[in-house]
Design a protein around this motif. Structure first.
Motif, PDB file in Angstrom:
ATOM      1  N   GLN A   1      -3.024   3.677  -2.616  1.00 29.51           N
ATOM      2  CA  GLN A   1      -3.037   2.857  -3.833  1.00 29.51           C
ATOM      3  C   GLN A   1      -2.347   1.524  -3.538  1.00 29.51           C
ATOM      4  O   GLN A   1      -1.338   1.458  -2.847  1.00 29.51           O
ATOM      5  N   GLN A   2      -2.906   0.445  -4.069  1.00 30.83           N
ATOM      6  CA  GLN A   2      -2.318  -0.889  -3.912  1.00 30.83           C
ATOM      7  C   GLN A   2      -1.417  -1.167  -5.107  1.00 30.83           C
ATOM      8  O   GLN A   2      -1.844  -1.035  -6.247  1.00 30.83           O
ATOM      9  N   LEU A   3      -0.181  -1.540  -4.844  1.00 33.91           N
ATOM     10  CA  LEU A   3       0.760  -1.907  -5.903  1.00 33.91           C
ATOM     11  C   LEU A   3       1.158  -3.360  -5.739  1.00 33.91           C
ATOM     12  O   LEU A   3       1.364  -3.834  -4.622  1.00 33.91           O
TER      13      LEU A   3
ATOM     14  N   THR B   1       0.848  -1.185   0.000  1.00 33.30           N
ATOM     15  CA  THR B   1       0.000   0.000   0.000  1.00 33.30           C
ATOM     16  C   THR B   1       0.883   1.235   0.000  1.00 33.30           C
ATOM     17  O   THR B   1       1.793   1.360   0.820  1.00 33.30           O
ATOM     18  N   VAL B   2       0.618   2.146  -0.906  1.00 31.70           N
ATOM     19  CA  VAL B   2       1.397   3.374  -1.034  1.00 31.70           C
ATOM     20  C   VAL B   2       1.027   4.313   0.123  1.00 31.70           C
ATOM     21  O   VAL B   2      -0.147   4.526   0.404  1.00 31.70           O
ATOM     22  N   THR B   3       2.043   4.839   0.777  1.00 33.84           N
ATOM     23  CA  THR B   3       1.829   5.804   1.855  1.00 33.84           C
ATOM     24  C   THR B   3       2.176   7.197   1.342  1.00 33.84           C
ATOM     25  O   THR B   3       2.869   7.340   0.330  1.00 33.84           O
TER      26      THR B   3
ATOM     27  N   ASP C   1       5.490   8.451  -0.755  1.00 36.81           N
ATOM     28  CA  ASP C   1       6.156   7.356  -1.472  1.00 36.81           C
ATOM     29  C   ASP C   1       6.258   7.678  -2.955  1.00 36.81           C
ATOM     30  O   ASP C   1       5.389   8.314  -3.536  1.00 36.81           O
ATOM     31  N   SER C   2       7.341   7.215  -3.562  1.00 39.35           N
ATOM     32  CA  SER C   2       7.516   7.290  -5.006  1.00 39.35           C
ATOM     33  C   SER C   2       7.912   5.900  -5.473  1.00 39.35           C
ATOM     34  O   SER C   2       8.274   5.037  -4.667  1.00 39.35           O
ATOM     35  N   LEU C   3       7.834   5.674  -6.752  1.00 39.56           N
ATOM     36  CA  LEU C   3       8.250   4.364  -7.270  1.00 39.56           C
ATOM     37  C   LEU C   3       9.714   4.100  -6.941  1.00 39.56           C
ATOM     38  O   LEU C   3      10.099   2.972  -6.640  1.00 39.56           O
TER      39      LEU C   3
ATOM     40  N   ALA D   1      -1.652   8.071  -2.377  1.00 39.28           N
ATOM     41  CA  ALA D   1      -1.640   7.421  -1.064  1.00 39.28           C
ATOM     42  C   ALA D   1      -2.831   6.476  -0.981  1.00 39.28           C
ATOM     43  O   ALA D   1      -3.936   6.797  -1.392  1.00 39.28           O
TER      44      ALA D   1
ATOM     45  N   ILE E   1      10.031   3.129  -3.246  1.00 44.36           N
ATOM     46  CA  ILE E   1       9.497   1.770  -3.058  1.00 44.36           C
ATOM     47  C   ILE E   1      10.474   0.754  -3.615  1.00 44.36           C
ATOM     48  O   ILE E   1      10.732  -0.290  -3.000  1.00 44.36           O
TER      49      ILE E   1
ATOM     50  N   LEU F   1       1.885   8.263  -8.094  1.00 39.16           N
ATOM     51  CA  LEU F   1       1.197   7.353  -7.187  1.00 39.16           C
ATOM     52  C   LEU F   1       0.289   8.151  -6.273  1.00 39.16           C
ATOM     53  O   LEU F   1       0.518   9.328  -6.008  1.00 39.16           O
TER      54      LEU F   1
END
Length: 115
Positions: free
Chosen positions: A103-105, A61-63, A66-68, A101, A71, A99
């Motif tokens: 978002q599921q990756l 889960t993106v907090t 966060d950036s790619l 916040a 991550i 992205l």
């Protein structure tokens, strides 16, 4: 006594039109095969789906903040972040690198720790 003469066998000659017809008939099977390949090949089109089987990736889960890149450094500290970012983008079929916040990756299994 009468002599009947049989004319000698004549050679068949093709006119220009006849040659064109013969060439068209010879090319017909190739044209049909090519047409079937072009019109029937739609199912082989490339798509953005990777077709990854279920269970071959982990989710994250993106907090906020966060950036790619961050991550990628977090999930695979020993790997080149560019490769990890590319794999994440492909697996999730992302259009860009933005992205949100919450978002599921999906993270590729090769970058997740083994159980």
């Amino acid at each position: 006594m009468t002599v009947i003469s049989i004319p000698g066998a004549t050679r068949m000659r093709l006119t220009v039109r006849g040659r064109r017809i013969v060439a068209a008939l010879a090319a017909l099977p190739a044209a049909v095969a090519l047409s079937l390949a072009v019109f029937g090949g739609g199912s082989a089109l490339a798509s953005r789906d990777t077709g990854a089987p279920s269970g071959s990736f982990a989710t994250l889960t993106v907090t906020p903040g966060d950036s790619l890149w961050s991550i990628a450094e977090q999930v695979a500290p020993g790997a080149d972040p560019r490769d990890v970012v590319d794999a994440i983008v492909r697996l999730n079929a992302l259009d860009g690198v933005t992205l949100s916040a919450g978002q599921q990756l999906s993270i590729p299994a090769e970058y997740t720790p083994s159980p």
